[in-house]
Design a protein around this motif. Structure first.
Motif, PDB file in Angstrom:
ATOM      1  N   ASP A   1      42.738 -29.160  14.051  1.00  0.00           N
ATOM      2  CA  ASP A   1      43.353 -30.443  14.371  1.00  0.00           C
ATOM      3  C   ASP A   1      44.613 -30.174  15.185  1.00  0.00           C
TER       4      ASP A   1
ATOM      5  N   LYS B   1      47.253 -32.041  15.568  1.00  0.00           N
ATOM      6  CA  LYS B   1      48.504 -32.539  14.972  1.00  0.00           C
ATOM      7  C   LYS B   1      48.494 -32.266  13.468  1.00  0.00           C
TER       8      LYS B   1
ATOM      9  N   LYS C   1      50.980 -31.402   9.928  1.00  0.00           N
ATOM     10  CA  LYS C   1      52.247 -31.934   9.431  1.00  0.00           C
ATOM     11  C   LYS C   1      53.428 -31.009   9.733  1.00  0.00           C
TER      12      LYS C   1
ATOM     13  N   SER D   1      52.085 -27.868  14.974  1.00  0.00           N
ATOM     14  CA  SER D   1      50.874 -28.337  15.642  1.00  0.00           C
ATOM     15  C   SER D   1      49.741 -27.323  15.540  1.00  0.00           C
TER      16      SER D   1
ATOM     17  N   SER E   1      40.792 -33.583  18.028  1.00  0.00           N
ATOM     18  CA  SER E   1      41.988 -34.411  18.098  1.00  0.00           C
ATOM     19  C   SER E   1      41.708 -35.843  18.528  1.00  0.00           C
TER      20      SER E   1
ATOM     21  N   PHE F   1      44.195 -37.203  20.200  1.00  0.00           N
ATOM     22  CA  PHE F   1      45.124 -37.257  21.323  1.00  0.00           C
ATOM     23  C   PHE F   1      44.408 -36.968  22.637  1.00  0.00           C
TER      24      PHE F   1
ATOM     25  N   ASN G   1      48.713 -32.443  25.843  1.00  0.00           N
ATOM     26  CA  ASN G   1      48.010 -31.858  24.710  1.00  0.00           C
ATOM     27  C   ASN G   1      46.741 -31.130  25.146  1.00  0.00           C
TER      28      ASN G   1
END
Length: 212
Positions: free
Chosen positions: A54, A56, A58, A61, A82, A84, A89
């Protein structure tokens, strides 16, 4: 059998990926992680064929995770997963070492096919992402060449080798007047006054590629 580890901090998407992948008998999920720190500890032990990351997380990244761990996993291929879709990105993920990029919302078949394609040496991307990458490459190429056409690059290359208009005309099989017009366009696009300034401004570009 293709071994897979998953790094996803969203419970829904993490469970979805496991469920989708386990529907194929030749896909085996050997590690599931919900954080950067967990993945840093577990992925080296897994050494999976493919790691779905993933973008993103916590703490840090997914891009940072790939950068931090890829040297320990030389036989692992990374697939960004993702929601995004922005340019930064996409490019950052691929530069970090990812070989594929699919969007959350991809169908079960698209996810499964992406794993198979990546394992077989491909670079799976959702159609939208593939289009983004192509557009970015085209844009970068335009920026790198300052908007000069292939013919103008040829002319500038020959100018850098000291050839006169008449000699360039002969080598490219175009008229001397056409060469002169190309030079005017080159100077205009590079915002310079003469060939010396043009060559100096463009010195970082590999003109030799256009010298044949």
């Amino acid at each position: 059998m293709i071994s897979i580890s998953i790094v996803e901090d969203n419970d829904f998407y993490r469970e979805l990926l496991v469920s989708v992948l386990e529907k194929k008998h030749f896909l085996k999920v050997i590690g599931v992680y919900s954080s950067f720190e967990e993945a840093m500890q577990g992925l080296p032990e897994d050494a999976p064929d493919i790691a779905i990351i993933d973008i993103k997380l916590k703490e840090k990244s997914g891009i940072a995770l790939i950068e931090a761990i890829k040297l320990q996993l030389t036989n692992t291929q990374f697939l960004m997963y993702s929601g995004f879709q922005n340019d930064e990105n996409i490019i950052s993920g691929l530069k970090a070492g990812a070989s594929g990029y699919i969007l959350k919302g991809a169908s079960e078949e698209e996810i499964q096919n992406a794993i198979i394609e990546l394992y077989n040496g491909g670079s799976p991307m959702s159609p939208y992402i593939a289009r983004k990458v192509i557009n970015l490459l085209h844009q970068r190429q335009t920026n790198d060449t300052h908007g000069l056409s292939a013919r103008e690059l040829e002319v500038l290359s020959l100018l850098s080798r000291g050839l006169l208009y008449k000699e360039i005309s002969y080598q490219l099989n175009i008229s001397a007047n056409t060469v002169k017009n190309h030079c005017k366009n080159i100077y205009k696009r590079l915002h310079v006054q003469n060939k010396i300034e043009a060559i100096n401004k463009f010195s970082n570009y590999n003109l030799q590629a256009y010298a044949s």
